[in-house]
Structure formats: C-alpha cells, structure tokens
Design a protein around this motif. Structure first.
Motif, mmCIF file in Angstrom:
data_model
loop_
_atom_site.group_PDB
_atom_site.id
_atom_site.type_symbol
_atom_site.label_atom_id
_atom_site.label_comp_id
_atom_site.label_asym_id
_atom_site.label_seq_id
_atom_site.Cartn_x
_atom_site.Cartn_y
_atom_site.Cartn_z
ATOM 1 N N LYS A 183 36.434 -4.378 33.377
ATOM 2 C CA LYS A 183 37.864 -4.236 33.670
ATOM 3 C C LYS A 183 38.321 -5.278 34.680
ATOM 4 N N MET A 184 37.557 -5.447 35.734
ATOM 5 C CA MET A 184 37.932 -6.416 36.765
ATOM 6 C C MET A 184 37.997 -7.831 36.188
ATOM 7 N N ASN A 185 37.074 -8.181 35.326
ATOM 8 C CA ASN A 185 37.040 -9.531 34.781
ATOM 9 C C ASN A 185 38.119 -9.769 33.737
ATOM 10 N N ILE A 186 38.472 -8.746 32.990
ATOM 11 C CA ILE A 186 39.602 -8.880 32.058
ATOM 12 C C ILE A 186 40.889 -9.106 32.843
ATOM 13 N N ASN A 187 41.091 -8.293 33.898
ATOM 14 C CA ASN A 187 42.297 -8.474 34.718
ATOM 15 C C ASN A 187 42.314 -9.854 35.374
ATOM 16 N N LYS A 188 41.149 -10.320 35.824
ATOM 17 C CA LYS A 188 41.070 -11.634 36.460
ATOM 18 C C LYS A 188 41.343 -12.752 35.455
ATOM 19 N N LYS A 189 40.734 -12.657 34.270
ATOM 20 C CA LYS A 189 40.867 -13.698 33.247
ATOM 21 C C LYS A 189 42.331 -13.901 32.844
ATOM 22 N N VAL A 216 36.180 -2.703 45.783
ATOM 23 C CA VAL A 216 37.122 -3.103 44.729
ATOM 24 C C VAL A 216 37.002 -4.599 44.460
ATOM 25 N N VAL A 217 36.992 -5.389 45.507
ATOM 26 C CA VAL A 217 36.933 -6.838 45.369
ATOM 27 C C VAL A 217 35.626 -7.274 44.708
ATOM 28 N N GLU A 218 34.510 -6.671 45.086
ATOM 29 C CA GLU A 218 33.211 -7.120 44.603
ATOM 30 C C GLU A 218 32.817 -6.560 43.235
ATOM 31 N N LYS A 219 33.578 -5.600 42.707
ATOM 32 C CA LYS A 219 33.233 -5.040 41.397
ATOM 33 C C LYS A 219 33.296 -6.091 40.291
ATOM 34 N N GLY A 220 34.068 -7.136 40.497
ATOM 35 C CA GLY A 220 34.212 -8.174 39.478
ATOM 36 C C GLY A 220 33.167 -9.267 39.534
ATOM 37 N N TYR A 257 29.305 -9.986 39.234
ATOM 38 C CA TYR A 257 28.101 -9.320 38.761
ATOM 39 C C TYR A 257 26.996 -9.416 39.803
ATOM 40 N N GLY A 258 26.448 -8.274 40.166
ATOM 41 C CA GLY A 258 25.366 -8.211 41.132
ATOM 42 C C GLY A 258 25.802 -8.146 42.583
ATOM 43 N N ALA A 259 27.106 -8.186 42.852
ATOM 44 C CA ALA A 259 27.589 -8.122 44.232
ATOM 45 C C ALA A 259 27.262 -6.758 44.837
ATOM 46 N N ARG A 260 26.817 -6.789 46.067
ATOM 47 C CA ARG A 260 26.289 -5.599 46.738
ATOM 48 C C ARG A 260 27.256 -4.421 46.767
ATOM 49 N N HIS A 261 28.508 -4.646 47.143
ATOM 50 C CA HIS A 261 29.436 -3.518 47.303
ATOM 51 C C HIS A 261 29.909 -2.948 45.965
ATOM 52 N N GLY A 262 29.919 -3.767 44.923
ATOM 53 C CA GLY A 262 30.173 -3.240 43.586
ATOM 54 C C GLY A 262 29.038 -2.331 43.144
ATOM 55 N N ILE A 263 27.819 -2.718 43.494
ATOM 56 C CA ILE A 263 26.655 -1.878 43.194
ATOM 57 C C ILE A 263 26.720 -0.593 44.012
ATOM 58 N N TYR A 264 27.095 -0.688 45.293
ATOM 59 C CA TYR A 264 27.225 0.514 46.124
ATOM 60 C C TYR A 264 28.188 1.512 45.498
ATOM 61 N N HIS A 265 29.335 0.997 45.026
ATOM 62 C CA HIS A 265 30.340 1.880 44.430
ATOM 63 C C HIS A 265 29.749 2.654 43.249
#
Length: 125
Positions: free
Chosen positions: A83-89, A31-35, A37-45
């Motif tokens: 979605k993650m980046n919109i929520n973060k922004k 969840v944390v890494e989905k925001g 780009y290119g983070a390993r665990h977001g890619i795993y998901h």
C-alpha cells in the motif's frame, strides 16, 4: 464455551488488537518506514500485529497462536508495504480518492486475514 462463542470471541479480540496496533500504538516513524522493505520500524509495527494475534489465539493452543501470529506478521507487513509503495509510486495523498481506496483495500486485506485465521483455527481440523 461453545465453538461459535469461541469464534466470536476470537474475532472480537482480533478486531480490538487491530485497532490498538494500527491506530493507537503505531508511531509516525512506523508509518514512514512501512514503505521501505526491511526497515526496522515497519517490522516493529507488523511484529506488534503478530504478537497481538498470538495473544488472541494462544488461549486456544499456544502452537496455533504462534503459527497465526507469524502468519499475521508476514501478511500484515507485505500488505502495508505494498500500500505504501503504490501510494508513493502514484504520489497519492489524502486529497486523492485513490489514496482512500488503497487505504480501504489495505484494511480489507487485514480483515480478510483474520477471517482466514479464524477459519483455519476452527474449521481446518
């Protein structure tokens, strides 16, 4: 099995796959890494989503399973990242209505991806 039975079965499999991958197997780190780009665990998901889609469609034809799995991986990754980046922004949290709207749009985009996959698989040829 009739074509309509196959369509319903694939939609069922994709729904179950989505639930398991998005809500059962997804870790906090994913969840944390989905925001990022290119983070390993977001890619795993998203890879789990893609593999699940492959499995849901490979019984029809392994090539279709592979193509749709890759397509789902790519779309899922970018939808989640957006979605993650919109929520973060905008600093949206679960206390904000907008957070839930974006979560709902995220889930709608995933469901529409499955409609596209089923349409392509059964009706494009």
């Amino acid at each position: 099995m009739t074509e309509i039975q196959a369509v319903v079965l694939v939609l069922f499999l994709l729904q179950v796959k989505h639930f398991v991958a998005d809500f059962v197997l997804q870790t906090h780190r994913m969840v944390v890494e989905k925001g990022t780009y290119g983070a390993r665990h977001g890619i795993y998901h998203s890879a789990i989503q893609g593999v699940g889609t492959f499995l849901a469609l490979a019984w029809i034809h392994p090539g279709i399973g592979l193509i749709t799995g890759i397509f789902d991986f790519l779309v899922h990754y970018h939808v989640d990242w957006a979605k993650m980046n919109i929520n973060k922004k905008y600093s949206y949290t679960p206390a904000d209505t907008a957070f839930w709207v974006w979560l709902g749009l995220d889930q709608l985009a995933h469901q529409l991806t499955y409609v596209i996959i089923v349409g392509w698989t059964f009706f494009a040829f």
